[in-house]
Design a protein around this motif. Structure first.
Motif, PDB file in Angstrom:
ATOM      1  N   UNK A  32      -1.381  10.094   3.601  1.00  0.00           N
ATOM      2  CA  UNK A  32      -2.559   9.557   4.281  1.00  0.00           C
ATOM      3  C   UNK A  32      -3.706   9.345   3.310  1.00  0.00           C
ATOM      4  N   UNK A  33      -3.907  10.318   2.400  1.00  0.00           N
ATOM      5  CA  UNK A  33      -4.955  10.180   1.385  1.00  0.00           C
ATOM      6  C   UNK A  33      -4.678   8.991   0.469  1.00  0.00           C
ATOM      7  N   UNK A  34      -3.418   8.805   0.100  1.00  0.00           N
ATOM      8  CA  UNK A  34      -3.063   7.669  -0.769  1.00  0.00           C
ATOM      9  C   UNK A  34      -3.357   6.352  -0.060  1.00  0.00           C
ATOM     10  N   UNK A  80      -3.368  16.330  18.812  1.00  0.00           N
ATOM     11  CA  UNK A  80      -2.780  15.464  17.805  1.00  0.00           C
ATOM     12  C   UNK A  80      -1.795  16.263  16.946  1.00  0.00           C
ATOM     13  N   UNK A  81      -0.745  15.591  16.515  1.00  0.00           N
ATOM     14  CA  UNK A  81       0.251  16.259  15.672  1.00  0.00           C
ATOM     15  C   UNK A  81      -0.328  16.574  14.297  1.00  0.00           C
ATOM     16  N   UNK A  82       0.343  17.443  13.574  1.00  0.00           N
ATOM     17  CA  UNK A  82      -0.033  17.851  12.212  1.00  0.00           C
ATOM     18  C   UNK A  82      -1.421  18.467  12.162  1.00  0.00           C
ATOM     19  N   UNK A  83      -1.813  19.148  13.239  1.00  0.00           N
ATOM     20  CA  UNK A  83      -3.128  19.789  13.260  1.00  0.00           C
ATOM     21  C   UNK A  83      -4.282  18.813  13.214  1.00  0.00           C
ATOM     22  N   UNK A  84      -4.022  17.576  13.629  1.00  0.00           N
ATOM     23  CA  UNK A  84      -5.076  16.563  13.639  1.00  0.00           C
ATOM     24  C   UNK A  84      -5.219  15.807  12.339  1.00  0.00           C
ATOM     25  N   UNK A  85      -4.404  16.140  11.334  1.00  0.00           N
ATOM     26  CA  UNK A  85      -4.492  15.418  10.065  1.00  0.00           C
ATOM     27  C   UNK A  85      -3.935  14.006  10.226  1.00  0.00           C
ATOM     28  N   UNK A  86      -4.587  13.049   9.589  1.00  0.00           N
ATOM     29  CA  UNK A  86      -4.192  11.649   9.691  1.00  0.00           C
ATOM     30  C   UNK A  86      -3.166  11.299   8.617  1.00  0.00           C
ATOM     31  N   UNK A  87      -2.123  10.591   9.036  1.00  0.00           N
ATOM     32  CA  UNK A  87      -1.109  10.112   8.105  1.00  0.00           C
ATOM     33  C   UNK A  87      -1.312   8.632   7.827  1.00  0.00           C
ATOM     34  N   UNK A  88      -0.454   8.016   6.997  1.00  0.00           N
ATOM     35  CA  UNK A  88      -0.614   6.593   6.663  1.00  0.00           C
ATOM     36  C   UNK A  88      -0.512   5.690   7.881  1.00  0.00           C
ATOM     37  N   UNK A  96      -5.904  -1.933   9.914  1.00  0.00           N
ATOM     38  CA  UNK A  96      -5.255  -3.184   9.492  1.00  0.00           C
ATOM     39  C   UNK A  96      -6.070  -4.410   9.885  1.00  0.00           C
ATOM     40  N   UNK A  97      -6.565  -4.431  11.106  1.00  0.00           N
ATOM     41  CA  UNK A  97      -7.351  -5.583  11.569  1.00  0.00           C
ATOM     42  C   UNK A  97      -8.635  -5.726  10.756  1.00  0.00           C
ATOM     43  N   UNK A 219       4.452   2.150  19.953  1.00  0.00           N
ATOM     44  CA  UNK A 219       3.907   3.300  19.225  1.00  0.00           C
ATOM     45  C   UNK A 219       2.390   3.318  19.375  1.00  0.00           C
ATOM     46  N   UNK A 220       1.794   4.487  19.193  1.00  0.00           N
ATOM     47  CA  UNK A 220       0.332   4.596  19.242  1.00  0.00           C
ATOM     48  C   UNK A 220      -0.323   3.726  18.178  1.00  0.00           C
ATOM     49  N   UNK A 221       0.325   3.641  17.018  1.00  0.00           N
ATOM     50  CA  UNK A 221      -0.241   2.865  15.916  1.00  0.00           C
ATOM     51  C   UNK A 221      -0.260   1.368  16.245  1.00  0.00           C
ATOM     52  N   UNK A 222       0.812   0.882  16.900  1.00  0.00           N
ATOM     53  CA  UNK A 222       0.836  -0.522  17.298  1.00  0.00           C
ATOM     54  C   UNK A 222      -0.233  -0.798  18.353  1.00  0.00           C
TER      55      UNK A 222
END
Length: 247
Positions: A32-34, A80-88, A96-97, A219-222
């Motif tokens: 996510x950081x990358x 949120x999964x991963x303790x709320x940490x954001x992934x890519x 993206x928009x 998906x949530x991301x879509x």
């Protein structure tokens, strides 16, 4: 051309130095950081430090609001999964928009204002969504399905609450204010358009969640990408309509 190259180089250096320093803070996963570094580099190159700063503020407040009442939400199984940490996937689904519109400012100088307003609206919508979802799940007393107003459990796709809707409105106002202060947008009309577009897109996203997300396994991301695109469309359409009647 050299100036543009320099802006991208400056953005690259600043982003990855800061990420190296702050990557231990549990706001994002390593990937996510990358992704955030790549996003930040392109934004700096296209919209200078103002565009970069606006998205840093979005990511910061979006991550922080996720932590509100996290223990309670985890106990309810709606955190949120991963303790709320954001992934890519979270980074690109949300940005993206806006990134596309930022890039377009470099290819179509005649419509820079329009693209910037759309950019601002996309992040206003996403912060509105995050504020509404996270605060609504924690503090919402009653949750209703937006399409039928039937009472549903917290965390139901398409579920809204009064508290969450008010939080969405505040999130959209806050992000629009940041965009105004950073000169991404420049007039009171732009501010109103961004706020309204952000809120309308968030409500539209709830309708998508209620009617289509589970049915078509979106998906949530879509859904996030669709939401931010809708916000940008609303804002740009309002701007074009306003220009047509004024001129």
């Amino acid at each position: 051309m050299d100036i543009i190259k320099n802006q991208f180089f400056i953005g690259f250096c600043i982003n990855f130095i800061l990420i190296y320093i702050f990557c231990k803070i549990p706001l994002m996963t390593k990937s996510g950081w990358i992704s955030a570094g790549i996003l930040g580099t392109i934004l700096w190159g296209c919209l200078s430090w103002q565009g970069w700063m606006s998205v840093v503020i979005y990511l910061l407040f979006g991550s922080l609001v996720t932590k509100i009442g996290f223990k309670f939400k985890k106990e309810q199984g709606i955190a949120e999964k991963r303790g709320g940490r954001r992934g890519p996937e979270n980074v690109w689904g949300s940005a993206a928009t806006g990134l596309f519109l930022a890039i377009m400012t470099k290819f179509n100088a005649a419509n820079v204002v329009m693209f910037k307003v759309g950019f601002a609206a996309s992040f206003a919508a996403k912060l509105a969504d995050t504020f509404g979802s996270e605060i609504g799940k924690r503090f919402g007393k009653d949750t209703y399905l937006i399409t039928s107003l039937k009472k549903v459990e917290r965390g139901t796709e398409g579920g809204i609450s009064l508290e969450g809707t008010l939080a969405s409105f505040l999130g959209s106002i806050f992000m629009a204010f940041i965009m105004l202060r950073l000169s991404i947008i420049s007039t009171k009309y732009h501010f109103i358009v961004v706020v309204v577009s952000g809120l309308l897109a968030t409500l539209t996203e709830s309708i998508i969640g209620a009617k289509f997300q589970n049915k078509y396994k979106l998906s949530n991301e879509l859904v996030n990408a669709i939401q931010t695109s809708i916000a940008s469309f609303f804002a740009i359409f309002a701007l074009v309509l306003y220009s047509y009647f004024i001129n």
